[in-house]
Design an enzyme around this catalytic site. Structure first.
Site, mmCIF file in Angstrom:
data_model
loop_
_atom_site.group_PDB
_atom_site.id
_atom_site.type_symbol
_atom_site.label_atom_id
_atom_site.label_comp_id
_atom_site.label_asym_id
_atom_site.label_seq_id
_atom_site.Cartn_x
_atom_site.Cartn_y
_atom_site.Cartn_z
ATOM 1 C CB ILE A 73 -0.925 0.021 1.235
ATOM 2 C CG1 ILE A 73 -1.845 -1.207 1.222
ATOM 3 C CG2 ILE A 73 -1.744 1.302 1.273
ATOM 4 C CD1 ILE A 73 -2.674 -1.364 2.461
ATOM 5 C CD GLU A 75 3.272 3.114 3.377
ATOM 6 O OE1 GLU A 75 4.501 3.072 3.282
ATOM 7 O OE2 GLU A 75 2.519 2.186 2.991
ATOM 8 C CG ASP A 117 -18.478 38.539 -18.611
ATOM 9 O OD1 ASP A 117 -19.333 38.634 -19.500
ATOM 10 O OD2 ASP A 117 -18.193 39.472 -17.838
#
Length: 669
Positions: A73, A75, A117
């Site tokens: 894993i 981590e 815009d």
């Protein structure tokens, strides 16, 4: 109304009810964590059972399984992802964008639609009057010379029906106010008509402020002789509805259909040249009390002003097209003016791609969702329409960035995946609702932010690929050795140390990798595409297998002469596992390009990180008291050469894969 029943209260309700959804990266990392956690538990459990069945001590196998789980894993990934995003935020400040939430940087990289815009974002927000229309004639301001009384009346109307102020700064006149109105004041000053001087004899005593529904503004001015004159300016079509007379060639007469036709034709002609057009009218009164202030007016003429596109915007929009990002213009301007600007910038090609706010108003949300992909320009749009447009795009799975500056824009900014508020002209409410603030109000800054977001996303994926391929190499080493009942090629402390020196600095240094040359020539990664694409699974798989096989090979070579002396094999396996990963990190920088093209020295942070990790590893291998802690021995010159050779093999193997494009699978990420 009062409180939450007002329009502002309604905006507050919308803002409060709009939830901050997870970004695409957050969703992908959550999914990755679940997959890796489940896979690690299954593999470790199988390894523990097999080892125990093969007669190994259960407690020893338990510790090995736990250390393998730690190795499997990554981590450090959440911390690395956070640090990478934080570094990206810091870089964004230098590119005129302030990011309020870390994950938004990555979301920018996934953007597929930018709703912008026009005024001040796509254009310079520096209005200049170029044309005048009166007496059935369009006049060029630059060619006027001495002005007639008719032109003087038109200019006077434009500067008295105006809220801009003229002051002084460092001994020079300075005009402050709305850019449209300051342009009219500048026009007056060009012909020696100073608003401050004129208002001494024509004093403003009342006004009707501009309103987006009326699209008009009116003032009441009192003359020294006690009479009053009302000036009105605004949208030509709205103004004509309130005029029953026309001032033409110095005289006032009733306005007829021919006059209206000429005015509208001139209005369209100027609008097609990207000019913003305002009409001017007036009427005289004997009384300051006038219930119908904006009725029975006398039409004077029009002024046409231009807000030039920002010079860098066209190339930014072209870059968006190449990157697979659609640019949509949303403006309150006239449709013809909006189309002219949009064509000049390359936003639209055909006029059918433009629509208006009233047309949007007539559509149901379902109808808008069906048609939204066809439109590139929305003119005469009210802020409340922006929310509908954003939701219509999102319904198609698009990642939408929206710009805005007003209080009414806040709901749309909050609804969009990325809300970009204007830092210069934006209101506090819009800035609070937005995810990023553009300190220069520039569309090109959004494109730069998208590019930075893609770079960050790429680098996070590089870190994931590096961590997973390294961890899979460790899993293969231990799992295969357990499966065929070998003595452990690595002990738990070896695995934990390798993770410490490879999962930290080298993985983090990948965040400083520069963007690849083609980063804005790629299409956006769809939000529904996970981290485990076919291409990435293939690369992680073969590269992890490569590291695992090289480590096992080092172990077998180490125990070849004396199978009972496993310490030499473990030392060689430990050295090859760590050093091969430090070499392999340079392969990760590009999926297809050779490391000799990307340049080893183009990311010096990575070079320094690898050197630091290398020194730490050498210390463990050769410093006596550390050798005892890690249970390793000093290798012979022959074994050291073998370790060096095996550690550099990842470069050769991955370069061959890149050379023959073996990783170019279908659906490659």
């Amino acid at each position: 109304e009062t409180g939450m029943n007002t329009e502002v209260g309604n905006i507050a309700t919308i803002l409060d009810s709009t939830e901050n959804a997870q970004t695409p990266l957050q969703k992908k990392l959550d999914g990755l964590g679940k997959i890796l956690g489940t896979a690690a538990l299954i593999i470790c459990f199988i390894m523990f059972i097999i080892g125990t069945i093969n007669g190994k001590e259960p407690m020893h196998m338990f510790l090995s399984a736990v250390s393998l789980a730690v190795a499997a894993i990554p981590e450090g990934l959440p911390a690395i992802a956070t640090i990478v995003l934080a570094i990206g935020v810091q870089r964004m400040v230098t590119r005129h964008a302030i990011v309020k939430r870390l994950p938004c940087v990555e979301t920018l990289g996934s953007t597929t639609v930018v709703c912008s815009d026009k005024t001040g974002t796509l254009t310079q927000n520096k209005m200049t009057v170029e044309k005048l229309y009166l007496n059935n004639e369009i006049l060029d301001v630059e060619n006027l010379g001495t002005i007639s009384d008719d032109i003087k009346l038109l200019i006077t109307a434009s500067i008295l029906c105006n809220d801009s102020k003229i002051g002084t700064e460092d001994g020079k006149l300075k005009v402050t106010g709305d850019p449209t109105e300051t342009a009219l004041i500048d026009l007056g000053l060009k012909f020696s008509l100073n608003k401050n001087e004129i208002e001494k004899s024509e004093i403003r005593i009342d006004e009707l402020p501009f309103d987006s529904d009326r699209k008009l503004m009116s003032t009441v001015n009192k003359y020294n002789d006690g009479t009053y004159r009302i000036f009105t300016k605004g949208a030509v079509d709205e103004l004509l509805k309130r005029c029953d007379r026309i001032f033409i060639n110095g005289k006032v007469r009733e306005i007829d259909e021919n006059d209206v036709e000429n005015i509208l034709e001139a209005n369209n002609s100027m609008a097609k040249n990207a000019l913003r057009v305002l009409g001017m009218a007036y009427k005289d009164s004997d009384s300051e009390v006038n219930e119908n202030l904006e009725s029975s007016l006398i039409y004077i003429g029009m002024v046409g002003m231009i807000d030039p596109p920002r010079p860098e915007v066209k190339s930014a929009i072209d870059k968006c097209k190449t990157a697979g990002i659609k640019t949509v213009m949303i403006t309150g301007d006239h449709k013809i003016t909006a189309i002219a600007i949009a064509k000049a910038l390359g936003i639209l090609e055909d006029e059918s791609e433009a629509t208006t706010g009233p047309e949007v108003e007539k559509m149901t949300q379902e109808e808008l969702e069906e048609r939204v992909k066809h439109y590139s320009v929305y003119a005469r749009v009210s802020p409340e329409h922006k929310v509908r447009i954003v939701k219509a795009w999102q319904k198609h799975g698009e990642i939408v960035a929206m710009t805005g500056d007003g209080v009414n824009d806040a709901p749309a900014l909050k609804t969009a995946d990325i809300g970009a508020a204007m830092g210069i002209v934006g209101t506090d409410v819009s800035k609070e609702a937005a995810d990023i603030i553009l300190t220069d109000d520039n569309f090109a800054t959004i494109v730069a932010a998208v590019e930075e977001g893609r770079r960050i996303y790429d680098n996070i994926l590089k870190a994931i690929q590096f961590l997973l391929s390294s961890n899979i190499g460790e899993i293969i080493t231990l799992f295969f050795a357990t499966l065929i009942n070998w003595h452990e090629p690595l002990i738990p402390i070896h695995i934990l140390w390798v993770n410490l020196i490879t999962d930290s600095l080298p993985a983090l240094a990948l965040s400083f990798d520069p963007a690849e040359d083609n980063i804005m020539r790629r299409k956006p990664i769809p939000a529904n595409i996970g981290i485990f694409t076919k291409g990435r699974i293939f690369r992680v798989g073969y590269q992890g297998l490569m590291i695992g096989v090289l480590t096992l090979l080092a172990y077998r070579i180490g125990i070849h002469e004396d199978p009972s002396n496993v310490v030499i094999g473990q030392t060689m396996a430990f050295a090859v596992l760590s050093l091969s990963q430090l070499v392999h990190v340079f392969n990760i920088r590009s999926k297809t390009q050779s490391i000799f093209k990307t340049g080893i020295l183009s990311n010096m942070y990575l070079v320094y990180a690898v050197l630091i990790s290398f020194v730490m590893m050498i210390g463990v291998l050769f410093i006596p008291f550390l050798q005892k802690i890690f249970k390793v021995v000093t290798l012979s010159p022959r074994d050291i050469l073998i370790v060096i050779g095996l550690s550099f093999m990842p470069i050769i193997i991955v370069e061959l894969f890149k050379l023959f494009k073996i990783n170019a699978l279908k659906n490659e990420d």
